[in-house]
Structures are given as structure tokens and as C-alpha cells.
Scaffold this motif. Structure first.
Motif, PDB file in Angstrom:
ATOM      1  N   UNK A  90       0.849  -1.183   0.000  1.00 17.27           N
ATOM      2  CA  UNK A  90       0.000   0.000   0.000  1.00 17.27           C
ATOM      3  C   UNK A  90       0.891   1.241   0.000  1.00 17.27           C
ATOM      4  N   UNK A  91       0.673   2.133  -0.987  1.00 15.94           N
ATOM      5  CA  UNK A  91       1.402   3.383  -1.105  1.00 15.94           C
ATOM      6  C   UNK A  91       0.403   4.522  -0.991  1.00 15.94           C
ATOM      7  N   UNK A  92       0.595   5.368   0.022  1.00 17.75           N
ATOM      8  CA  UNK A  92      -0.322   6.467   0.310  1.00 17.75           C
ATOM      9  C   UNK A  92       0.451   7.772   0.337  1.00 17.75           C
ATOM     10  N   UNK A  93      -0.113   8.792  -0.284  1.00 16.95           N
ATOM     11  CA  UNK A  93       0.475  10.124  -0.256  1.00 16.95           C
ATOM     12  C   UNK A  93      -0.483  11.111   0.391  1.00 16.95           C
ATOM     13  N   UNK A  94       0.058  12.052   1.157  1.00 18.89           N
ATOM     14  CA  UNK A  94      -0.753  13.034   1.868  1.00 18.89           C
ATOM     15  C   UNK A  94      -0.120  14.410   1.713  1.00 18.89           C
ATOM     16  N   UNK A  95      -0.957  15.406   1.453  1.00 16.47           N
ATOM     17  CA  UNK A  95      -0.521  16.801   1.443  1.00 16.47           C
ATOM     18  C   UNK A  95      -1.364  17.528   2.496  1.00 16.47           C
ATOM     19  N   UNK A  96      -0.740  18.381   3.296  1.00 11.07           N
ATOM     20  CA  UNK A  96      -1.474  19.014   4.386  1.00 11.07           C
ATOM     21  C   UNK A  96      -0.936  20.408   4.675  1.00 11.07           C
ATOM     22  N   UNK A  97      -1.736  21.163   5.374  1.00  3.18           N
ATOM     23  CA  UNK A  97      -1.350  22.481   5.845  1.00  3.18           C
ATOM     24  C   UNK A  97      -1.933  22.710   7.219  1.00  3.18           C
ATOM     25  N   UNK A  98      -1.207  23.403   8.075  1.00  2.00           N
ATOM     26  CA  UNK A  98      -1.687  23.692   9.422  1.00  2.00           C
ATOM     27  C   UNK A  98      -1.516  25.172   9.722  1.00  2.00           C
ATOM     28  N   UNK A  99      -2.349  25.650  10.605  1.00  2.91           N
ATOM     29  CA  UNK A  99      -2.272  27.029  11.090  1.00  2.91           C
ATOM     30  C   UNK A  99      -2.438  26.980  12.593  1.00  2.91           C
ATOM     31  N   UNK A 100      -1.516  27.592  13.324  1.00  8.68           N
ATOM     32  CA  UNK A 100      -1.551  27.626  14.779  1.00  8.68           C
ATOM     33  C   UNK A 100      -1.590  29.084  15.229  1.00  8.68           C
ATOM     34  N   UNK A 101      -2.551  29.414  16.079  1.00  4.32           N
ATOM     35  CA  UNK A 101      -2.652  30.747  16.673  1.00  4.32           C
ATOM     36  C   UNK A 101      -2.294  30.619  18.143  1.00  4.32           C
ATOM     37  N   UNK A 102      -1.342  31.425  18.587  1.00  2.00           N
ATOM     38  CA  UNK A 102      -0.843  31.322  19.948  1.00  2.00           C
ATOM     39  C   UNK A 102      -0.514  32.719  20.459  1.00  2.00           C
ATOM     40  N   UNK A 103      -0.618  32.930  21.760  1.00  2.00           N
ATOM     41  CA  UNK A 103      -0.200  34.227  22.290  1.00  2.00           C
ATOM     42  C   UNK A 103       1.304  34.447  22.165  1.00  2.00           C
ATOM     43  N   UNK A 104       2.070  33.391  21.904  1.00  2.00           N
ATOM     44  CA  UNK A 104       3.523  33.492  21.779  1.00  2.00           C
ATOM     45  C   UNK A 104       3.973  33.627  20.333  1.00  2.00           C
ATOM     46  N   UNK A 105       3.031  33.639  19.394  1.00  2.00           N
ATOM     47  CA  UNK A 105       3.348  33.752  17.978  1.00  2.00           C
ATOM     48  C   UNK A 105       2.548  32.755  17.165  1.00  2.00           C
ATOM     49  N   UNK A 106       2.258  33.106  15.944  1.00  2.00           N
ATOM     50  CA  UNK A 106       1.481  32.256  15.054  1.00  2.00           C
ATOM     51  C   UNK A 106       2.413  31.544  14.087  1.00  2.00           C
ATOM     52  N   UNK A 107       1.958  30.412  13.547  1.00  2.00           N
ATOM     53  CA  UNK A 107       2.784  29.698  12.581  1.00  2.00           C
ATOM     54  C   UNK A 107       1.913  29.012  11.546  1.00  2.00           C
ATOM     55  N   UNK A 108       2.480  28.846  10.366  1.00  2.00           N
ATOM     56  CA  UNK A 108       1.856  28.141   9.248  1.00  2.00           C
ATOM     57  C   UNK A 108       2.827  27.068   8.782  1.00  2.00           C
ATOM     58  N   UNK A 109       2.316  25.891   8.520  1.00  2.00           N
ATOM     59  CA  UNK A 109       3.139  24.787   8.027  1.00  2.00           C
ATOM     60  C   UNK A 109       2.488  24.207   6.782  1.00  2.00           C
ATOM     61  N   UNK A 110       3.301  23.844   5.812  1.00  2.00           N
ATOM     62  CA  UNK A 110       2.870  23.103   4.635  1.00  2.00           C
ATOM     63  C   UNK A 110       3.722  21.855   4.573  1.00  2.00           C
ATOM     64  N   UNK A 111       3.105  20.748   4.206  1.00  2.00           N
ATOM     65  CA  UNK A 111       3.899  19.528   4.188  1.00  2.00           C
ATOM     66  C   UNK A 111       3.301  18.452   3.323  1.00  2.00           C
TER      67      UNK A 111
END
Length: 178
Positions: A90-111
Motif C-alpha cells: 500500500x502506497x499512500x500520499x498526503x498533502x497538508x497544511x496547518x495554522x496555529x494561533x498562539x499568544x507566543x506567535x502564530x505559525x503556518x506549516x505546509x507539508x
């Protein structure tokens, strides 16, 4: 004292809802026709209180999660596709993105992630990039081979890199069942 009356009223309404059963709809209520019904959203809430969504076929899936951890809010959205799913593995591929909101700073990830699982082998590769930040790479692989009737030998390896830090790992094992 007024808040005590409001609390008692809410408690009475909640208790009443437990004991009243409606067998049929009132005469004035008109049920919608089958062709006009809206499809229910497939949202679910897990034990941590996160709201998750998953929709698709066995080979394609769109998924998402909204939740919080302490003072942080996060959201994740992705797409998963099964390329191979037969006797070869079984071969599976995944593309994702995340967004984090925090009082210490925000971040965006793509993977993106690729996973392989065969009869005697498994491997995965996950590459993610924090926007305006470091790249993370995680790779793992392993195999096991039967030896005789009761033996099994396994080999596993890992590689992790986050920014300038790197980590390697390996493991060789032998199992014999008596």
C-alpha cells in the motif's frame, strides 16, 4: 437570588428533556420531502474536544481538524490519496497544511507525506516547511524477514532533521518464539 431561579429553571428544562419522548411529529409540522433533504455534515468531536471532518472515497480523502491545546488554537486541512493498494503493498500520499494561533506567535506549516507498507517492509517520509522558518524532514524504514518456523529478524532505521539539527537511529532485532 435571581441566578438561583435561572439555574433551577435550566435544570428543570434539562431534566424534562430526559423523560419526554415524542412518538410522532405534531400535525402542523410538515416533514421535508426526501429530495429536499440536506446531507448531514460528517463532523465528529473526539475525546480532546477537537472537531474533525473526513470525506471521500477509499482512494481519495479530504480531512480537517479544528481544536485547541491550552492557549493555542489550531487547524489542519489535508488531502490523502492511495496510489497502490493490492498484493504488492500500500502506497499512500498526503498533502497538508496547518495554522496555529498562539499568544507566543502564530505559525503556518505546509507539508507532504508518503507511506509505504508491504508484507515485510514499511517506510515513510514526511517533509514539512514552516513558512518563514525551518524545514523538517522525518524518514523511517524497516523490514522483517522470517527465519525458520519460529524466528524473525528485523531491521529499522530513522532519520530526523529540523533546521540544522540532525538525528539518526537504527535497530537490529531477532525474535525467536519457543
Amino acid at each position: 437570588m435571581q441566578s438561583l431561579y435561572i439555574f433551577a429553571g435550566i435544570l428543570a428544562v434539562v431534566a424534562t428533556q430526559e423523560y419526554i419522548e415524542i412518538d410522532r411529529y405534531p400535525d402542523w409540522y410538515v416533514q421535508p420531502q426526501e429530495e429536499h433533504l440536506r446531507h448531514r455534515r460528517q463532523l465528529s468531536v473526539d475525546k480532546s474536544g477537537d472537531v474533525t471532518y473526513a470525506h471521500g472515497s477509499p482512494n481519495n480523502k479530504v480531512f480537517g481538524t479544528l481544536g485547541s491545546r491550552g492557549e493555542n488554537l489550531f487547524g489542519k486541512l489535508g488531502y490523502q490519496h492511495n496510489f497502490i493498494n493490492d498484493d504488492r503493498g500500500k502506497l499512500t500520499g498526503t498533502a497538508y497544511g496547518t495554522r496555529v494561533l498562539s499568544p507566543y506567535g502564530n505559525s503556518n506549516h505546509l507539508g507532504g507525506r508518503v507511506d509505504w507498507a508491504g508484507r515485510h517492509t514499511a517506510a515513510s517520509l514526511d517533509v514539512s516547511k514552516q513558512l518563514h522558518g525551518p524545514t523538517s524532514i522525518q524518514a523511517a524504514g524497516g523490514a522483517k524477514w522470517p527465519i525458520g518456523r519460529n524466528g524473525e529478524m528485523s531491521l529499522q532505521g530513522t532519520y530526523n532533521r529540523f533546521g540544522g539539527m540532525q538525528d539518526y537511529g537504527g535497530r537490529l532485532g531477532y525474535i525467536h518464539r519457543f
